[in-house]
Write a protein that holds these residues in place. Structure first.
Motif, PDB file in Angstrom:
ATOM      1  N   ASP A 256      -3.627  13.233   5.113  1.00 31.48           N
ATOM      2  CA  ASP A 256      -3.604  12.033   6.170  1.00 31.48           C
ATOM      3  C   ASP A 256      -2.514  11.150   5.679  1.00 31.48           C
ATOM      4  OD1 ASP A 256      -4.856  11.016   3.715  1.00 31.48           O
ATOM      5  OD2 ASP A 256      -6.477   9.924   4.898  1.00 31.48           O
TER       6      ASP A 256
ATOM      7  N   GLY B 291       0.747  -1.300   0.014  1.00 34.54           N
ATOM      8  CA  GLY B 291       0.116  -0.016  -0.164  1.00 34.54           C
ATOM      9  C   GLY B 291       0.915   1.316  -0.128  1.00 34.54           C
TER      10      GLY B 291
ATOM     11  N   ASP C 251       2.911   6.943   2.870  1.00 36.28           N
ATOM     12  CA  ASP C 251       2.479   5.731   3.598  1.00 36.28           C
ATOM     13  C   ASP C 251       1.229   6.444   4.201  1.00 36.28           C
ATOM     14  OD1 ASP C 251       1.759   4.249   6.011  1.00 36.28           O
ATOM     15  OD2 ASP C 251       3.608   4.491   6.986  1.00 36.28           O
ATOM     16  N   GLY C 252      -0.019   5.676   3.426  1.00 36.54           N
ATOM     17  CA  GLY C 252      -1.332   6.006   4.162  1.00 36.54           C
ATOM     18  C   GLY C 252      -2.527   5.296   3.456  1.00 36.54           C
ATOM     19  N   GLU C 253      -3.701   5.605   3.598  1.00 36.28           N
ATOM     20  CA  GLU C 253      -4.785   4.771   2.847  1.00 36.28           C
ATOM     21  C   GLU C 253      -5.012   5.638   1.479  1.00 36.28           C
ATOM     22  OE1 GLU C 253      -6.593   2.700   4.331  1.00 36.28           O
ATOM     23  OE2 GLU C 253      -5.058   2.494   5.562  1.00 36.28           O
ATOM     24  N   GLY C 254      -5.456   4.562   0.534  1.00 38.16           N
ATOM     25  CA  GLY C 254      -5.888   5.015  -0.626  1.00 38.16           C
ATOM     26  C   GLY C 254      -5.153   5.538  -1.695  1.00 38.16           C
TER      27      GLY C 254
END
Ligand code: ZN
Length: 398
Positions: free
Chosen positions: A144, A99, A162-165
């Motif tokens: 974020d 991710g 480094d994070g979501e989506g």
């Protein structure tokens, strides 16, 4: 490869894959590096082993060490691509997670918005370290997403998001030429908009910080990449796997496929000490020796010969460990006369005293391997062959 998992059976037998990086070579005065080297142990072992030649990716394709190792680990390098950003992160031993998005960065020099030097006058690594520290002190999060900036060598660094989506489907900011401005990064996929926005904001913020720098006053980003989505090695092949390598890129490649990377020293002897100490804890070991490739890339035929001779002296120690299956090969060839990696197939030796057909006569060389009982095959077939010789695959069909 899917069906192979259905054939796996538990076994106590242990497998050792030894990669002598860039082992294969080309002739100088009629003999390759391996033929020139005095290798009494390897030659004797060949008589009790199966020999063959492996093609790392495809006929005529010169591979990097990344794809060449993936193939040896049983993952098709044409299916699982390792992008430049990921390779750069592996090279500095950064613990990349699934991710994360990684990019290769260059510090560069610009005047009035135009790039005047894409390598910032080849600043020394110490200056690079100072710049990365400076950037890290001021930028650690955008929206974020955590931002990590790590120095590599010379003018190069690694950017990790480094994070979501996140998505790695982005264009590059490096125009690859001087006299032009850096390019605004664009999303290449519908879900890459957020990542493009964050990366462009990072570039602007970084440039404000770097403004006062004399040489490295801008940065360029390329090779956005994420870890490939693959079935972890222990699950795919039913073995607990340990990796021993002194160079971060190779331990990184092993970690990428899901092997446990074992702490080791910096010499071949120390790598063998680690193997000896941890022998009981794993079913499969990947043992990597790097220096032969470096000598080949330096065009140093004599050095590569010496290193092969040094490797030969380790063979008794390796055999004393009593592995049921030992494979000795290269990931790709690195002929000293070319001074680079090449497409030539790799010498491959499989020692499995209980299960291998044997050559019956001594000698380990490219020429001998070309006439070996295993013939000529793709590196992707190495894993199934190792498992079969370790009696870890059951019969297919009735
Ligand atoms: Zn290599």
């Amino acid at each position: 490869m899917e069906f192979l998992s259905d054939l796996l059976v538990p076994s106590e037998s242990k497998i050792l894959l030894v990669v002598v990086d860039g082992l294969g070579g080309l002739e100088r005065d009629g003999k390759t590096e391996l033929e020139t080297a005095k290798t009494p142990n390897l030659d004797a072992l060949a008589a009790k082993s199966s020999l063959g030649l492996t093609t790392p990716v495809d006929a005529g394709v010169t591979p990097g060490s990344g794809p060449a190792h993936l193939a040896l680990f049983g993952y098709d390098p044409l299916e699982y691509e390792i992008g430049r950003g990921v390779l750069e992160a592996l090279g500095i031993d950064y613990p990349l997670k699934r991710g994360d998005v990684a990019a290769r960065g260059n510090f560069a020099t610009a005047k009035d918005g135009m790039i005047t030097d894409r390598r910032a006058g080849r600043i020394p690594t110490e200056e690079n370290e100072r710049l990365c520290k400076r950037l890290s002190a001021e930028i650690n999060e955008i929206e974020d997403v955590a931002i990590h900036i790590r120095p590599s060598k010379g003018h190069r660094f690694v950017l990790i998001l480094d994070g979501e989506g996140l998505s790695h489907e982005l264009t590059e900011s490096d125009p690859q030429k001087e006299g032009q401005p850096p390019i605004v990064i664009q999303p290449l996929a519908r879900d890459a908009g957020k990542t493009a926005r964050i990366v462009n904001r990072f570039v602007l913020q970084a440039q404000e910080i770097l403004e006062s720098e004399e040489r490295a006053n801008i940065l360029l980003l390329r090779g956005f990449a994420s870890l490939p989505d693959l079935v972890p090695f222990p699950e795919q092949f039913g073995v607990k796997a340990g990796a021993i390598a002194t160079y971060p890129m190779y331990s990184g490649l092993a970690r990428l496929v899901g092997m446990k990377v074992l702490e080791t020293g910096s010499t071949w002897e120390e790598e063998l000490d680690t193997l000896t100490q941890q022998r009981e804890d794993f079913d499969y070991f990947f043992l990597h020796f790097k220096e032969t490739d470096a000598a080949g890339e330096d065009g140093d035929f004599t050095k590569k010969v010496q290193l092969i001779e040094e490797f030969d002296k380790l063979i008794p120690r390796i055999l004393d460990l009593g592995f049921e299956v030992v494979a000795i090969t290269g990931d790709h060839s690195t002929p000293a006369v070319l001074g680079s990696h090449s497409w030539h197939p790799n010498p491959f030796m499989l020692y499995a005293p209980q299960t291998a057909r044997t050559e019956g006569k001594p000698g380990f060389s490219e020429r001998r391997c070309a006439r070996g009982v295993l013939g000529h095959f793709n590196s992707l077939d190495v894993m199934p062959l190792l498992l079969a010789h370790a009696r870890r695959l059951k019969k297919f069909g009735a």
